[in-house]
Motif scaffolding. Sequence first.
Motif, PDB file in Angstrom:
ATOM      1  N   PHE A  66      63.402  50.998  27.436  1.00 54.94           N
ATOM      2  CA  PHE A  66      63.567  50.179  26.235  1.00 54.94           C
ATOM      3  C   PHE A  66      63.311  48.720  26.611  1.00 54.94           C
ATOM      4  N   TYR A  67      64.203  47.816  26.219  1.00 58.35           N
ATOM      5  CA  TYR A  67      63.988  46.415  26.569  1.00 58.35           C
ATOM      6  C   TYR A  67      65.298  45.740  26.941  1.00 58.35           C
ATOM      7  N   ARG A  68      65.161  44.561  27.484  1.00 53.44           N
ATOM      8  CA  ARG A  68      66.306  43.693  27.767  1.00 53.44           C
ATOM      9  C   ARG A  68      66.020  42.321  27.196  1.00 53.44           C
ATOM     10  N   TYR A  69      67.072  41.471  27.184  1.00 53.86           N
ATOM     11  CA  TYR A  69      66.911  40.075  26.807  1.00 53.86           C
ATOM     12  C   TYR A  69      66.640  39.244  28.058  1.00 53.86           C
ATOM     13  N   LEU A  70      66.445  37.946  27.855  1.00 57.98           N
ATOM     14  CA  LEU A  70      66.381  37.030  28.988  1.00 57.98           C
ATOM     15  C   LEU A  70      67.742  36.983  29.685  1.00 57.98           C
ATOM     16  N   THR A  71      67.731  36.873  30.999  1.00 52.21           N
ATOM     17  CA  THR A  71      68.965  36.715  31.756  1.00 52.21           C
ATOM     18  C   THR A  71      69.417  35.265  31.711  1.00 52.21           C
ATOM     19  N   ARG A  72      70.602  34.999  32.228  1.00 54.46           N
ATOM     20  CA  ARG A  72      71.128  33.630  32.216  1.00 54.46           C
ATOM     21  C   ARG A  72      70.242  32.676  33.009  1.00 54.46           C
ATOM     22  N   ILE A  73      69.768  33.110  34.173  1.00 57.44           N
ATOM     23  CA  ILE A  73      68.951  32.213  34.988  1.00 57.44           C
ATOM     24  C   ILE A  73      67.578  32.010  34.353  1.00 57.44           C
ATOM     25  N   GLU A  74      67.047  33.032  33.671  1.00 57.53           N
ATOM     26  CA  GLU A  74      65.768  32.877  32.972  1.00 57.53           C
ATOM     27  C   GLU A  74      65.913  31.925  31.791  1.00 57.53           C
ATOM     28  N   MET A  75      67.036  32.000  31.075  1.00 57.28           N
ATOM     29  CA  MET A  75      67.272  31.085  29.959  1.00 57.28           C
ATOM     30  C   MET A  75      67.373  29.643  30.449  1.00 57.28           C
ATOM     31  N   SER A  76      68.070  29.432  31.545  1.00 57.64           N
ATOM     32  CA  SER A  76      68.204  28.074  32.097  1.00 57.64           C
ATOM     33  C   SER A  76      66.836  27.520  32.490  1.00 57.64           C
ATOM     34  N   LYS A  77      66.065  28.349  33.173  1.00 59.10           N
ATOM     35  CA  LYS A  77      64.729  27.920  33.605  1.00 59.10           C
ATOM     36  C   LYS A  77      63.842  27.624  32.406  1.00 59.10           C
ATOM     37  N   ALA A  78      63.986  28.416  31.326  1.00 55.78           N
ATOM     38  CA  ALA A  78      63.186  28.191  30.120  1.00 55.78           C
ATOM     39  C   ALA A  78      63.434  26.811  29.530  1.00 55.78           C
ATOM     40  N   GLN A  79      64.663  26.301  29.672  1.00 56.99           N
ATOM     41  CA  GLN A  79      65.003  24.973  29.158  1.00 56.99           C
ATOM     42  C   GLN A  79      64.823  23.881  30.207  1.00 56.99           C
ATOM     43  N   GLY A  80      64.404  24.259  31.409  1.00 54.80           N
ATOM     44  CA  GLY A  80      64.222  23.263  32.461  1.00 54.80           C
ATOM     45  C   GLY A  80      65.531  22.711  32.973  1.00 54.80           C
ATOM     46  N   ILE A  81      66.604  23.524  32.897  1.00 55.30           N
ATOM     47  CA  ILE A  81      67.933  23.097  33.317  1.00 55.30           C
ATOM     48  C   ILE A  81      68.298  23.802  34.615  1.00 55.30           C
ATOM     49  N   PRO A  82      68.785  23.090  35.626  1.00 53.42           N
ATOM     50  CA  PRO A  82      69.151  23.742  36.887  1.00 53.42           C
ATOM     51  C   PRO A  82      70.190  24.833  36.667  1.00 53.42           C
ATOM     52  N   TYR A  83      70.008  25.970  37.333  1.00 52.26           N
ATOM     53  CA  TYR A  83      70.955  27.069  37.164  1.00 52.26           C
ATOM     54  C   TYR A  83      72.340  26.686  37.669  1.00 52.26           C
ATOM     55  N   SER A  84      72.404  25.787  38.622  1.00 51.97           N
ATOM     56  CA  SER A  84      73.702  25.336  39.136  1.00 51.97           C
ATOM     57  C   SER A  84      74.530  24.677  38.042  1.00 51.97           C
ATOM     58  N   TYR A  85      73.861  24.213  36.973  1.00 46.76           N
ATOM     59  CA  TYR A  85      74.567  23.563  35.866  1.00 46.76           C
ATOM     60  C   TYR A  85      75.101  24.567  34.857  1.00 46.76           C
ATOM     61  N   THR A  86      74.539  25.770  34.823  1.00 40.79           N
ATOM     62  CA  THR A  86      74.918  26.742  33.794  1.00 40.79           C
ATOM     63  C   THR A  86      75.536  28.017  34.367  1.00 40.79           C
ATOM     64  N   LYS A  87      75.651  28.123  35.673  1.00 40.16           N
ATOM     65  CA  LYS A  87      76.039  29.389  36.312  1.00 40.16           C
ATOM     66  C   LYS A  87      77.435  29.867  35.922  1.00 40.16           C
ATOM     67  N   ASP A  88      78.300  28.977  35.487  1.00 35.68           N
ATOM     68  CA  ASP A  88      79.674  29.371  35.156  1.00 35.68           C
ATOM     69  C   ASP A  88      79.824  29.883  33.722  1.00 35.68           C
ATOM     70  N   PHE A  89      78.745  29.827  32.936  1.00 37.49           N
ATOM     71  CA  PHE A  89      78.804  30.361  31.578  1.00 37.49           C
ATOM     72  C   PHE A  89      78.856  31.885  31.609  1.00 37.49           C
ATOM     73  N   SER A  90      79.557  32.476  30.643  1.00 39.32           N
ATOM     74  CA  SER A  90      79.402  33.901  30.388  1.00 39.32           C
ATOM     75  C   SER A  90      78.037  34.100  29.733  1.00 39.32           C
ATOM     76  N   TYR A  91      77.634  35.353  29.571  1.00 37.87           N
ATOM     77  CA  TYR A  91      76.314  35.585  28.966  1.00 37.87           C
ATOM     78  C   TYR A  91      76.266  35.044  27.536  1.00 37.87           C
ATOM     79  N   ASN A  92      77.299  35.320  26.737  1.00 37.39           N
ATOM     80  CA  ASN A  92      77.305  34.851  25.347  1.00 37.39           C
ATOM     81  C   ASN A  92      77.364  33.331  25.264  1.00 37.39           C
ATOM     82  N   GLN A  93      78.130  32.708  26.154  1.00 32.05           N
ATOM     83  CA  GLN A  93      78.192  31.251  26.171  1.00 32.05           C
ATOM     84  C   GLN A  93      76.841  30.651  26.544  1.00 32.05           C
TER      85      GLN A  93
END
Length: 414
Positions: free
Chosen positions: A365-392
Motif C-alpha cells: 500500500f502506501y505510507r506518509y512522509l516520515t518526521r525527518i522527511e517532513m523536516s527536510k522538505a521544509q529545510g529545517i534541521p531534524y535536530s530542531y524537530t526530533k522531539d515532536f510526536s508524529y502528529n505534532q
Amino acid sequence: MKNITKENGIVVLSLFDGMSCGRLALESAQIKVDKYIASEIKTFAIAHTQKHFPSTIQIGDVTKVYYNKWNKTLYSHCEREIVDSIANHPTQSEWTPSQIKAFEKKHLEVCDDGNIYKWLWKKAIPVHEGPIDLILSGSPCQSFSSAHYFSYGNKEYGLSGKSGLFYEFLRILKEANPTYYFFENVKMKKQSEEELSNYLGTKALHINSNLLTYQNRDRLYWTNIKGITMPQDAKLNFQDFKLKTLPRVEHIIRHNKFHEDKLPLTLTKYEINKIAKDNHWAYEEMKKFKPSMTRKEFVDELHAQLWEATQKVMPFRIKMWDACLNKGPYASKNLDLPTSTKCGALTLKNDRTPSTSGLIAFGDFYRYLTRIEMSKAQGIPYSYTKDFSYNQANNALGDAWSTPIIAHCLSFMK
C-alpha cells in the motif's frame, strides 16, 4: 530606517509564530536578534520554541496584542471593546476621513475590519518599550487555500473565513509601523491576492519552495524589503532523500503495525550497512545531535519512523491511492504520487487535499512522509524537530515556513 548588520541586533515581533521558523531563518541569514517577541497559542509549539530559544518572549493571543503608538509600548493580554462597527451603518461602505480623525482624537482605533476599538491598555502587560524593527507574520491560510475552495467553494472563502485574522496582522502593522515587515500566505485566487496587496500597498512575490527544497510549495510573500531576487534553483531531488529499506522489511513493518502477532525483524550486518548507506543523508543528519549514534541505532530509528508513517488500508485512502495511480473516481484531481523529483506541499493532513504531500509506495500500500522527511522538505534541521510526536510534527511542519526561502528573503534587509 535602521541599518541591519551582523553586529546591529534587531527587535522582532512574530505573529502566528508557530515553532519560530522566522527565528531559524534570521539565524540562517546571519541577522542578529536582540529581542524576539512571539504571539502563538498552540501550547506544544510554544514549549518547543522555549526549549530551543528560551529568551523568546511569548505574548499569547494575537487578538490581545496591542501596540500603543502614543507611548510606543507593546502590550499583551490587552482587552478591547468594540465601540462601533461599519456593520451598524448600512448606508456606508467605509468610515470617512473626518470620522476617523474624530475617533483617533479619543484614542479609539479604526481597523480595516470595519470595527472601532477601545483598548484597555492600562490593565494589560507591557512587554516592550520602543520601536519594532521587523514584524513577521503568516496568518492562517485555511480559507485562502485551494483545499478549502476544493471542499467548500466560496463558503467562508478568503477574509470572510478563518483567514480573516489577517486583519489582526494589518492592525498591529499600522500601530507599530516597523522598519520592515514580512508576510506569507498560500497561493490564492487572484481577487484575494489583489485585495491583500491593496491593503499592504505592495505586490506579492511568487516563490516556490522547490527552488531550495524538494517540496512543491508555491507561496506568496508581501514585504517592504527591497531588491529581493528569485533564489537560484538548488535542484534537490526527492528521490535522493526518500527513506529506503529492504522490501522484506517493508512487509514486516506493515504486518507488525496492524497485526497482534509480530513477525521477527532480524538484520544481518550487511543489511544494516546497506540501509545506512542508502540513507546516508539521514544518518548524517541524526548524528548532528548524537555523534555517537551507531548504524544499528540509526536503522532502528529509521524503521521506527517508517512504522509510524505507515497507513492502514481504508476506503478513503484507497480512493486517494487510486487517484495517485490515475484511476478511480478521483483520477481527474491529479493527486501527486512523489515518484518525481519533488513531493507535494506539506499540509496538516497528508492525503486529504489535491496537493497531497506524500503518498509513498510501501509494501502492498502506501505510507506518509516520515518526521525527518517532513523536516527536510521544509529545510529545517531534524535536530530542531526530533522531539515532536508524529502528529505534532505533521501539525507544526504543515503550518511552518520553508526556512531557506525565508532566510533568502530576509537576507536582503542587510
